[in-house]
Scaffold this motif. Structure first.
Motif, PDB file in Angstrom:
ATOM      1  N   SER A 156      22.079 -25.170   6.096  1.00  0.00           N
ATOM      2  CA  SER A 156      22.722 -24.651   4.882  1.00  0.00           C
ATOM      3  C   SER A 156      22.438 -23.168   4.658  1.00  0.00           C
TER       4      SER A 156
ATOM      5  N   CYS B 124      17.671 -23.500   8.563  1.00  0.00           N
ATOM      6  CA  CYS B 124      18.340 -24.551   7.807  1.00  0.00           C
ATOM      7  C   CYS B 124      19.838 -24.459   8.065  1.00  0.00           C
TER       8      CYS B 124
ATOM      9  N   LEU C 126      14.618 -25.591  -1.184  1.00  0.00           N
ATOM     10  CA  LEU C 126      14.999 -25.028   0.109  1.00  0.00           C
ATOM     11  C   LEU C 126      13.804 -24.317   0.729  1.00  0.00           C
ATOM     12  N   PHE C 127      13.830 -24.138   2.049  1.00  0.00           N
ATOM     13  CA  PHE C 127      12.691 -23.477   2.701  1.00  0.00           C
ATOM     14  C   PHE C 127      12.493 -22.060   2.176  1.00  0.00           C
TER      15      PHE C 127
ATOM     16  N   GLN D 279      23.059 -31.808   1.687  1.00  0.00           N
ATOM     17  CA  GLN D 279      23.680 -30.745   2.484  1.00  0.00           C
ATOM     18  C   GLN D 279      25.133 -31.064   2.835  1.00  0.00           C
TER      19      GLN D 279
ATOM     20  N   HIS E 273      14.782 -31.044   0.526  1.00  0.00           N
ATOM     21  CA  HIS E 273      16.206 -31.008   0.147  1.00  0.00           C
ATOM     22  C   HIS E 273      16.518 -32.076  -0.905  1.00  0.00           C
TER      23      HIS E 273
ATOM     24  N   HIS F  90      10.661 -30.630   5.321  1.00  0.00           N
ATOM     25  CA  HIS F  90      11.802 -29.759   5.023  1.00  0.00           C
ATOM     26  C   HIS F  90      12.956 -30.585   4.458  1.00  0.00           C
ATOM     27  N   GLU F  91      13.280 -31.718   5.126  1.00  0.00           N
ATOM     28  CA  GLU F  91      14.410 -32.541   4.686  1.00  0.00           C
ATOM     29  C   GLU F  91      14.120 -33.239   3.362  1.00  0.00           C
TER      30      GLU F  91
ATOM     31  N   CYS G  76       9.782 -30.987  10.020  1.00  0.00           N
ATOM     32  CA  CYS G  76      11.189 -31.324   9.765  1.00  0.00           C
ATOM     33  C   CYS G  76      11.305 -32.330   8.613  1.00  0.00           C
TER      34      CYS G  76
ATOM     35  N   GLU H  73      11.002 -21.779  10.285  1.00  0.00           N
ATOM     36  CA  GLU H  73      12.015 -22.737   9.860  1.00  0.00           C
ATOM     37  C   GLU H  73      13.357 -22.063   9.679  1.00  0.00           C
TER      38      GLU H  73
END
Length: 172
Positions: A96, A94, A145-146, A50, A140, A136-137, A133, A92
């Motif tokens: 980005s 983000c 992406l979510f 990111q 990446h 989710h990370e 979290c 969620e």
């Protein structure tokens, strides 16, 4: 030092990040910069892609309750080694994909192994918001992406909004 956060769509956000073989001072500084960037945004997690660095590093701090001590974590090469069958659904967002949110269902608990800023191997179980979290990370780091969990219509709608936002930012 705060770093600029890439906004979707950016091809770097869809690439798989490289494993980190050793912890250098430059990588420790990157982790510090990412924490500063994340807190400033404000957010609860940030992955190296990111900020345009295609290495397997995530930072997070999901301590959000009133009076709860901050718990900043920097994880190099984080990997989920076990996940619960029980699922949780969280709304969620983000950094980005600013100001766009959607429900995503993921395992409620995960066991994660990673290398810390001193190069030590760590392993810990996480639940609730921390588990969401982290997943989710780590996504990446794998170029996901979510919004990739959403249906095509909703994903395209969000992507169009981001293209418009980037155009507006370029004009400003």
């Amino acid at each position: 030092m705060k770093r600029p956060i890439l906004i979707h769509p950016d091809p770097r956000l869809k690439k798989v990040s490289a494993a980190v073989d050793d912890i250098t001072d430059a990588r420790r500084q990157l982790a510090e910069d990412m924490l500063e960037t994340m807190y400033d945004a404000p957010g609860i997690g940030l992955a190296a892609p990111q900020v345009g660095v295609l290495e397997r590093l995530v930072v997070l701090d999901c301590a959000k309750r009133e009076g709860e001590e901050p718990r900043p974590l920097a994880m190099f090469n984080p990997e989920i080694v076990a996940a619960s069958d029980e699922l949780n659904t969280y709304e969620e967002g983000c950094l980005s994909i600013p100001e766009q949110f959607a429900d995503v269902t993921r395992p409620a608990e995960v066991q994660v192994r990673w290398m810390d800023v001193d190069g030590a191997l760590r392993e810990e179980g996480f639940g609730g918001l921390w588990a969401t979290c982290l997943q989710h990370e780590i996504d990446h780091l794998n170029g996901k992406l979510f919004i990739d969990y959403l249906g095509p219509m909703k994903r395209q709608m969000i992507t169009r909004r981001m293209v418009k936002l980037k155009r507006e930012q370029a004009r400003a």
